[in-house]
Design an enzyme around this catalytic site. Structure first.
Site, short mmCIF file in Angstrom:
data_model
loop_
_atom_site.label_atom_id
_atom_site.label_comp_id
_atom_site.label_asym_id
_atom_site.label_seq_id
_atom_site.Cartn_x
_atom_site.Cartn_y
_atom_site.Cartn_z
N LYS A 195 -42.29 -2.43 12.68
CA LYS A 195 -43.17 -3.10 11.88
C LYS A 195 -44.37 -2.32 11.73
O LYS A 195 -45.29 -2.15 12.60
CB LYS A 195 -43.40 -4.63 12.40
CG LYS A 195 -44.23 -5.16 11.24
CD LYS A 195 -44.78 -6.78 11.74
CE LYS A 195 -45.56 -7.44 10.75
NZ LYS A 195 -45.76 -8.75 11.14
N LYS A 248 -39.46 -3.12 8.85
CA LYS A 248 -40.33 -3.66 7.85
C LYS A 248 -41.55 -2.95 7.70
O LYS A 248 -42.20 -2.56 8.40
CB LYS A 248 -40.80 -4.97 8.51
CG LYS A 248 -41.67 -5.71 7.66
CD LYS A 248 -42.10 -6.96 8.35
CE LYS A 248 -43.20 -7.94 7.63
NZ LYS A 248 -43.87 -8.80 8.31
C1 PBG Z 1 -46.73 -12.40 10.71
C2 PBG Z 1 -45.96 -11.70 9.55
C3 PBG Z 1 -46.35 -11.25 8.22
C4 PBG Z 1 -45.40 -11.06 7.60
C5 PBG Z 1 -44.26 -11.51 8.40
N1 PBG Z 1 -44.54 -12.03 9.44
C6 PBG Z 1 -47.56 -10.73 8.04
C7 PBG Z 1 -48.39 -9.64 8.61
O1 PBG Z 1 -48.10 -9.01 9.43
O2 PBG Z 1 -49.77 -9.55 8.41
C8 PBG Z 1 -45.25 -10.17 6.25
C9 PBG Z 1 -43.95 -10.46 5.44
C10 PBG Z 1 -44.45 -10.12 3.98
O3 PBG Z 1 -45.24 -9.40 3.65
O4 PBG Z 1 -43.47 -10.48 3.41
N2 PBG Z 1 -47.24 -11.33 11.51
#
Ligand code: PBG
Length: 324
Positions: A195, A248
């Site tokens: 991520k 992601k």
């Molecule tokens: C929580 C989380 C996030 C997303 C999914 N889980 C946001 C972040 O890390 O700030 C993002 C999903 C999206 O942008 O569609 N940690």
């Protein structure tokens, strides 16, 4: 393969020929629909930066989940928006918390639908970070303890799969151990293993009220400049007991999806995130792009890169397009 003996255009001459050599076929089976749940009754708050998406109260989330299921979409991913935030994110592991309630209700009404829950603290902490903070620093080991608790409470509510999105070290092992101690041997873990610290999460943070109150997420999410590190992160999570490895965001990271698919022996999921969705919606609203074509092309590219499943806010739209 030299012209004029070989002519690439021969096999493109009509739709049936093109079908015969098509290497990637998008299906509703490939999609996971993210949903936002919030307390209250009959709530359906539009999310301005994500047209077509809402914060749903539980009964409306059930309706949306049913619509997805009826279109052949096999799974949803739940994000909770709690009433109260505090320094420990306690609402995240309350057995009567919003996600726990939604899971129970959805599994009750649509037992066959796979329910995945996002496991993180950022929506639940008063500072908006994905971990427990002491003296201004995110404490990894206290955080993973809390994540274990969240995962167990989701599993007890009936979640089929938990998806840690925090990017702390060691959390997959901690969650696996906590689940097993509670005899939740069959609750799977979809790890947000790779991520990145991405600007593409902006609309999600409006939707989930989860923007950090200070600083950024660079000490836990990955630097977009790195690729080898993705393999290290994914390898760690394989060894710690993950069942699915997620990359992601998706679109700016197709090379990473491809690499993880090649080098890691677990199914790969890709998250087509909120900013990717918002860009298409905004351009389509202006009439600058063809929404249907660009949505299907985008999802096809993610599958072609190697994703076995795609978390996407376009799941319902795309499933409908595929039926047409
Ligand atoms: C929580 C989380 C996030 C997303 C999914 N889980 C946001 C972040 O890390 O700030 C993002 C999903 C999206 O942008 O569609 N940690």
């Amino acid at each position: 393969m030299i012209f004029p003996e070989y002519r690439a255009r021969r096999m493109r001459a009509n739709e049936n020929l093109r079908k015969m050599i098509r290497e990637t076929n998008l299906l509703p089976d490939d999609f996971i629909l993210p949903l936002f749940v919030i307390g209250g009754k009959d709530v359906k708050n539009p999310i301005p930066s994500m047209p077509g998406h809402f914060q749903f109260s539980v009964e409306n989330a059930v309706k949306k989940a049913k619509e997805a299921s009826d279109l052949g979409i096999p799974a949803i991913m739940l994000f909770g928006i709690p009433d109260k935030k505090d320094s420990l994110g306690t609402a995240a592991y309350n057995k009567n918390g919003i996600v726990q309630k939604a899971v129970k209700e959805i599994k009750n009404k649509i037992p066959g639908l796979v329910v995945i829950t996002d496991v993180c603290l950022c929506q639940y902490t008063d500072h908006g970070h994905c971990g427990f903070i002491e003296n201004g620093i995110i404490d990894n080991d206290i955080t993973i303890d809390l994540l274990g608790k969240i995962a167990v409470s989701h599993a007890k509510a009936g979640a089929d799969m938990v998806a840690p999105s925090d990017m702390m070290d060691g959390r997959v092992a901690e969650i696996r151990e906590a689940l097993d101690e509670n005899e939740k041997f069959d609750t799977a873990i979809m790890s947000y293993a790779v991520k990145y610290c991405s600007a593409f999460y902006g609309p999600f943070r409006h939707a989930a009220h989860s923007a950090p109150k200070f600083g950024d997420r660079k000490t836990y999410q990955m630097d977009p400049a790195n690729s080898d590190e993705a393999i290290r992160e994914a390898t760690m999570d394989v060894e710690e007991g993950a069942d699915i490895i997620m990359v992601k965001p998706a679109l700016s990271y197709l090379d990473i999806i491809y690499r993880v698919r090649e080098e890691i022996d677990l199914p790969v999921a890709a998250y087509n995130v909120s900013g990717e969705y918002a860009m298409i919606k905004a351009a389509a609203e202006k009439g600058w792009v063809d929404e249907k074509k660009i949505t299907l092309e985008t999802l096809t590219s993610i599958k072609r890169a190697g994703a076995k499943m795609i978390l996407t806010y376009s799941a319902i739209d795309a499933a409908k397009y595929l039926q047409e």
